[in-house]
Design a protein around this motif. Structure first.
Motif, PDB file in Angstrom:
ATOM      1  N   VAL A  60       0.736  -1.272   0.038  1.00 26.72           N
ATOM      2  CA  VAL A  60      -0.044  -0.014   0.036  1.00 26.72           C
ATOM      3  C   VAL A  60       0.936   1.040   0.136  1.00 26.72           C
ATOM      4  CG1 VAL A  60      -1.600   1.253   1.326  1.00 26.72           C
ATOM      5  CG2 VAL A  60      -2.197  -1.170   0.997  1.00 26.72           C
ATOM      6  N   SER A 113      -7.707   5.789   8.828  1.00 29.62           N
ATOM      7  CA  SER A 113      -7.562   4.425   8.901  1.00 29.62           C
ATOM      8  C   SER A 113      -7.790   3.653   7.770  1.00 29.62           C
ATOM      9  CB  SER A 113      -8.630   3.843  10.077  1.00 29.62           C
ATOM     10  OG  SER A 113      -8.272   2.488  10.415  1.00 29.62           O
ATOM     11  N   TYR A 114      -6.767   2.526   7.852  1.00 30.96           N
ATOM     12  CA  TYR A 114      -6.732   1.700   6.183  1.00 30.96           C
ATOM     13  C   TYR A 114      -7.231   0.344   6.500  1.00 30.96           C
ATOM     14  CZ  TYR A 114      -2.043   0.252   7.569  1.00 30.96           C
ATOM     15  OH  TYR A 114      -0.987  -0.314   8.116  1.00 30.96           O
ATOM     16  N   ALA A 219      -3.234   3.146  11.258  1.00 26.82           N
ATOM     17  CA  ALA A 219      -3.249   4.080  10.536  1.00 26.82           C
ATOM     18  C   ALA A 219      -1.793   4.230   9.970  1.00 26.82           C
ATOM     19  CB  ALA A 219      -4.024   5.397  10.880  1.00 26.82           C
ATOM     20  N   ASN A 234      -3.082  11.246   2.656  1.00 25.16           N
ATOM     21  CA  ASN A 234      -4.585  10.969   2.854  1.00 25.16           C
ATOM     22  C   ASN A 234      -5.359  10.856   1.364  1.00 25.16           C
ATOM     23  OD1 ASN A 234      -5.240  10.049   5.494  1.00 25.16           O
ATOM     24  ND2 ASN A 234      -5.374  12.140   6.243  1.00 25.16           N
ATOM     25  N   LEU A 237      -4.407   7.800  -0.186  1.00 24.06           N
ATOM     26  CA  LEU A 237      -5.144   6.514   0.499  1.00 24.06           C
ATOM     27  C   LEU A 237      -6.522   6.442   0.049  1.00 24.06           C
ATOM     28  CD1 LEU A 237      -4.632   4.301   2.479  1.00 24.06           C
ATOM     29  CD2 LEU A 237      -4.950   5.865   4.228  1.00 24.06           C
ATOM     30  N   SER A 238      -7.401   7.421   0.155  1.00 26.21           N
ATOM     31  CA  SER A 238      -8.507   7.518  -0.236  1.00 26.21           C
ATOM     32  C   SER A 238      -8.777   7.019  -1.463  1.00 26.21           C
ATOM     33  CB  SER A 238      -9.349   8.693   0.225  1.00 26.21           C
ATOM     34  OG  SER A 238      -8.989   9.660  -0.695  1.00 26.21           O
ATOM     35  N   ILE A 241      -8.312   3.380  -1.552  1.00 24.43           N
ATOM     36  CA  ILE A 241      -9.425   2.564  -1.056  1.00 24.43           C
ATOM     37  C   ILE A 241     -10.679   2.590  -2.127  1.00 24.43           C
ATOM     38  CG2 ILE A 241     -11.126   2.511   0.926  1.00 24.43           C
ATOM     39  CD1 ILE A 241      -8.970   3.494   2.704  1.00 24.43           C
ATOM     40  N   VAL A 246      -6.532  -1.027  -2.139  1.00 26.95           N
ATOM     41  CA  VAL A 246      -6.146  -1.445  -1.079  1.00 26.95           C
ATOM     42  C   VAL A 246      -6.772  -3.161  -0.786  1.00 26.95           C
ATOM     43  CG1 VAL A 246      -6.382  -1.109   1.508  1.00 26.95           C
ATOM     44  CG2 VAL A 246      -5.849   0.805  -0.155  1.00 26.95           C
TER      45      VAL A 246
END
Ligand code: ARG
Length: 257
Positions: A60, A113-114, A219, A234, A237-238, A241, A246
């Motif tokens: 990731v 958080s992931y 996280a 972030n 990551l978003s 996701i 992810v």
């Protein structure tokens, strides 16, 4: 004329500063995203046979780095050191199945958080001392990895819901804690669920108690106040996701069985 030259110089400086924006100049090493971790935590981070790194966090982080136009560099060290590296500006991000808690939030900033982490208890299946969560308060010796939330909860005072420091052993890695359990040096090990599954799979005779110990959020940590880096992490990551990337990485390492 002199004034004009000064203005020109100022303009050049402003422009070159602007060029430093974006992901470059934002990280400890130009063009790189340094991730401090403790690669002793399967399936989130582990060392491969040829000395490389793999795992959910590693992949990731690689995808995040790619989105930021940076190359991921994994810096492997002890768990506490991995948290310190990001606070001292030695790494850009710390990613190590890190649980967000208030104390850590006071010292570093966290991404969204992931993943969810669950603290569980591993015992020897035929353990006379521990067969349920209640047995942990009967004066048994509990093994943990140093610096982890498992250690923090268990070593807390009895009034605060822990078992007292004298009942907890802190080992350098989860694997070493498991060795201590197998050798009969501790009565159980409190550790995150996913590594626990791997350890139990690899060591016949071990088993995980049904009752969960604690549920937590994982996280990515960045240096406190580095909001520009945090925003970029972030954002990446978003996106990762939202587009299922992810989940794809998680599915590669965690098979539903
Ligand atoms: N989730 C626990 C914590 O944050 C354990 C993490 C351990 N990670 C590792 N890579 N050894 O304290």
């Amino acid at each position: 004329m002199k004034k004009f030259v000064t203005m020109l110089l100022v303009l050049v400086m402003v422009l070159s500063l602007a060029a430093c924006g974006g992901s470059d100049g934002l990280t400890v090493e130009k063009g790189k995203l340094h991730m401090s971790t403790n690669a002793e935590f399967p399936p989130y981070e582990m060392v491969t046979n040829d000395g490389g790194f793999e795992g959910i966090d590693v992949e990731v982080a690689g995808l995040i780095a790619e989105k930021m136009g940076l190359e991921l560099v994994v810096d492997d060290m002890g768990f506490t050191a991995a948290l310190e590296a990001v606070q001292n500006g030695k790494s850009d991000i710390a990613m190590a199945g890190i649980t967000v808690n208030e104390e850590r939030k006071a010292n570093m900033d966290f991404s969204d958080s992931y993943a969810t982490g669950i603290q569980v208890v591993i015992i020897k299946a035929d353990s006379p001392a521990v067969q349920s969560l209640d047995d942990l308060s009967t004066g048994v010796l509990i093994g943990t990895q140093e610096g982890t939330t498992g250690y923090i909860y268990c070593s807390d005072s009895v009034e605060n819901g822990g078992y007292g420091e004298e009942h907890v052993m802190a080992y350098e890695t989860g694997a070493v804690a498991i060795q201590a359990l197998l050798a009969g040096k501790v009565d159980c090990v409190v550790i995150d669920n996913q590594p626990a599954q791997e350890y139990v799979k690899a060591n016949p005779g071990l088993e995980i108690l049904d009752t969960e110990f604690a549920v937590e959020d994982y996280a990515i940590a960045v240096k406190k106040g580095n909001s520009q880096l945090l925003d970029e992490v972030n954002k990446a990551l978003s996106e990762l996701i939202a587009d299922g990337s992810v989940q794809k990485v998680v599915d590669k390492y965690i098979t539903a069985d």
